[in-house]
Design an enzyme around this catalytic site. Structure first.
Site, PDB file in Angstrom:
ATOM      1  CG  HIS A  15      -1.522  -0.987   1.437  1.00  0.00           C
ATOM      2  ND1 HIS A  15      -1.471  -2.152   2.179  1.00  0.00           N
ATOM      3  CD2 HIS A  15      -2.962  -1.297   1.329  1.00  0.00           C
ATOM      4  CE1 HIS A  15      -2.154  -2.881   2.415  1.00  0.00           C
ATOM      5  NE2 HIS A  15      -3.114  -2.580   1.759  1.00  0.00           N
ATOM      6  CG  ASP A  41       1.894  -1.128   3.285  1.00  0.00           C
ATOM      7  OD1 ASP A  41       1.176  -0.779   4.241  1.00  0.00           O
ATOM      8  OD2 ASP A  41       1.643  -1.858   2.619  1.00  0.00           O
ATOM      9  CD  GLU A  97      -7.933  -8.376  -1.781  1.00  0.00           C
ATOM     10  OE1 GLU A  97      -7.314  -7.723  -2.065  1.00  0.00           O
ATOM     11  OE2 GLU A  97      -8.052  -9.101  -0.735  1.00  0.00           O
ATOM     12  CD  GLU A 128      -7.308 -12.362   1.383  1.00  0.00           C
ATOM     13  OE1 GLU A 128      -6.833 -11.329   0.803  1.00  0.00           O
ATOM     14  OE2 GLU A 128      -7.407 -12.391   2.642  1.00  0.00           O
ATOM     15  CG  HIS A 173     -11.594 -11.483   1.021  1.00  0.00           C
ATOM     16  ND1 HIS A 173     -11.048 -10.530   0.600  1.00  0.00           N
ATOM     17  CD2 HIS A 173     -10.724 -11.668   2.405  1.00  0.00           C
ATOM     18  CE1 HIS A 173     -10.037 -10.101   1.154  1.00  0.00           C
ATOM     19  NE2 HIS A 173      -9.872 -10.410   2.418  1.00  0.00           N
ATOM     20  CG  ASP A 233      -5.908 -12.135   6.613  1.00  0.00           C
ATOM     21  OD1 ASP A 233      -6.244 -12.563   5.515  1.00  0.00           O
ATOM     22  OD2 ASP A 233      -5.862 -11.141   6.897  1.00  0.00           O
ATOM     23  CG  ASP A 260      -3.817 -10.291   1.802  1.00  0.00           C
ATOM     24  OD1 ASP A 260      -2.991 -10.067   2.923  1.00  0.00           O
ATOM     25  OD2 ASP A 260      -4.477  -9.668   1.538  1.00  0.00           O
TER      26      ASP A 260
HETATM   27  C1  GCO Z   1      -8.191  -7.741   4.009  1.00  0.00           C
HETATM   28  C2  GCO Z   1      -7.455  -7.661   2.704  1.00  0.00           C
HETATM   29  C3  GCO Z   1      -6.542  -6.854   2.494  1.00  0.00           C
HETATM   30  C4  GCO Z   1      -6.104  -6.453   1.132  1.00  0.00           C
HETATM   31  C5  GCO Z   1      -5.089  -5.541   1.093  1.00  0.00           C
HETATM   32  C6  GCO Z   1      -4.920  -4.810  -0.243  1.00  0.00           C
HETATM   33  O1  GCO Z   1      -7.408  -7.814   4.856  1.00  0.00           O
HETATM   34  O2  GCO Z   1      -9.094  -8.136   3.841  1.00  0.00           O
HETATM   35  O3  GCO Z   1      -7.084  -9.200   2.198  1.00  0.00           O
HETATM   36  O4  GCO Z   1      -5.407  -7.447   2.942  1.00  0.00           O
HETATM   37  O5  GCO Z   1      -5.756  -7.341   0.348  1.00  0.00           O
HETATM   38  O6  GCO Z   1      -5.120  -4.548   2.236  1.00  0.00           O
HETATM   39  O7  GCO Z   1      -5.318  -3.664  -0.022  1.00  0.00           O
HETATM   40 MN    MN Z   2      -6.058  -9.645  -0.017  1.00  0.00          MN
END
Ligand code: GCO
Ligand code: MN
Length: 387
Positions: free
Chosen positions: A56, A59, A183, A219, A222, A259, A289
């Site tokens: 980001h 970051d 995403e 992802e 998600h 995560d 991620d």
């Molecule tokens: C989350 C997301 C984030 C995004 C990242 C890119 O935590 O739900 O996965 O990690 O991928 O912030 O903007």
């Molecule tokens: Mn992500």
């Protein structure tokens, strides 16, 4: 220790730098790990043959930095990337941390906040171009609601569409070689997020002025938060020619965003995701991620096992794809009635006529053997390492 599961640059693995910098803070407890500089993170990744990192804007560049400070951060980053031989393939903007975004960035009800968010993304695209990133990710962490009385979702979608259209033109106008990737996520941190699934993102993309410039990076976590099938969701994006990046991790289904390390929770699901990417020659970066457990002192065992799990599963995919009995079963399942293959994929009056007149042995078709117990058992045995 180095063995056949040790990553190589050609595996094209990538990590979000925020994953390495994650300090274990959660809504109920403070940090459990020390701060790590960008240099330390990138050195650790490069040492382990990681091909690229994602980041980001904030970051690397502090929120509200002056132009001079920004230039210095980018100069230092580019030098570090050159020295370490690591790329920055994916870039994104932090549109969720600062309280100005508490009710959304592109979908804020305040047009000045929407403009501020769009300005922040333009600045981030400039950075992306300078570091050679090819994909820009929109993760709309604050783009949603708790109170649906506050916003009409069609209006909110329209705000988001206007922003993406504007930013596509900005990229074209500047001749940047960058594609956009949206995403999806169903919720968290908002009660409900807009564009919750791959399907909703794909449908949204078709309403844009430049659909060819926009794709998606699903992802795992998600998808599982929504209780959907990971293999099918990623496949939907790939089938549409829209899979621009992947965010691999793992998750106990239907819970808060965990995560977890890729393949740490459900091996079979992870196997099919790797199988999809291998079978269909996905050749972009393999992005992770995820976060190290909050109990972990440093991120390096975590980094290594994400990649290692992927490579082990890749070997299992190869084994499955080459297994004689598996292939015989698949031929039996798919090889029936060759006379019908392609018989009605292309419409003509004749084809329609022939299909109308065809006779089917309904009973025989119904009673065909489908040896799925055996097929699934073979996969189980491959995964458990006894085959
Ligand atoms: C989350 C997301 C984030 C995004 C990242 C890119 O935590 O739900 O996965 O990690 O991928 O912030 O903007
Ligand atoms: Mn992500």
């Amino acid at each position: 220790m180095s063995d056949k599961y040790t990553p190589k640059k050609t595996d094209k693995f990538a990590f979000g730098i925020w994953c390495i910098q994650n300090r274990g803070r959660d809504p109920f407890g403070d940090v459990t790990r020390p701060e790590r500089s960008v240099r330390e993170c990138l050195e650790g990744l490069a040492k382990r043959n990681v091909y690229a990192f994602e980041f980001h804007d904030n970051d690397i560049i502090p929120f509200g930095a002056s132009a001079a400070e920004r230039d210095r951060c980018i100069r230092e980053l580019r030098k570090l990337m050159d020295d370490l031989g690591i790329k920055a393939t994916v870039i994104t903007t932090n549109l969720f941390y600062h309280p100005i975004f508490k009710d959304g960035a592109f979908t804020s009800t305040d047009p000045a906040i929407r403009a501020f968010a769009t300005q922040k993304v333009m600045q981030c695209l400039d950075v992306g171009h300078e570091v050679g990133a090819e994909v820009y990710v929109f993760w709309g962490g604050r783009e949603g609601t708790e109170v649906d009385a506050s916003k009409d979702p069609i209006t909110a979608n329209g705000y988001f569409r206007d922003a993406v259209n504007f930013l596509c033109e900005y990229v074209l106008d500047n001749g940047y070689n960058i594609k956009f990737s949206i995403e999806p996520k169903p919720n968290e941190p908002r009660g409900d997020l807009y564009l919750p699934t791959v399907g909703s993102v794909l449908a949204f993309i078709q309403t844009l002025d430049h659909p060819e410039m926009v794709g998606t990076n699903p992802e795992v976590a998600h998808i599982k938060m929504a209780g959907l099938n990971v293999y099918h969701e990623f496949a939907q994006a790939l089938d549409a020619g829209k899979l621009l990046d992947v965010h691999l991790n793992d998750q106990k289904p239907l819970r808060y965003d965990q995560d977890l390390t890729f393949a740490s929770e459900n091996l079979k699901e992870a196997f099919f995701l790797v199988k999809l990417l291998v079978d269909h020659n996905y050749d972009r970066t393999i992005g992770f991620d995820a976060h190290p457990y909050r109990t972990e002192a440093d991120p390096w065992d975590f980094v290594e096992r994400n990649m290692r799990n992927y490579l082990i599963l890749k070997e299992k995919v190869q084994r499955f794809n080459e297994d004689r009995e598996v292939q015989d079963l698949l031929r039996e399942i798919h090889g029936v009635h060759p006379e019908w293959v392609g018989a009605f994929t292309k419409y003509s009056k004749d084809a329609a006529q022939r299909l109308k007149q065809a006779q089917f042995d309904v009973e025989a078709l119904t009673n065909r053997r489908l040896p799925y117990e055996r097929l699934d058992q073979l996969l189980t045995e491959i995964l458990l390492g006894v085959r």
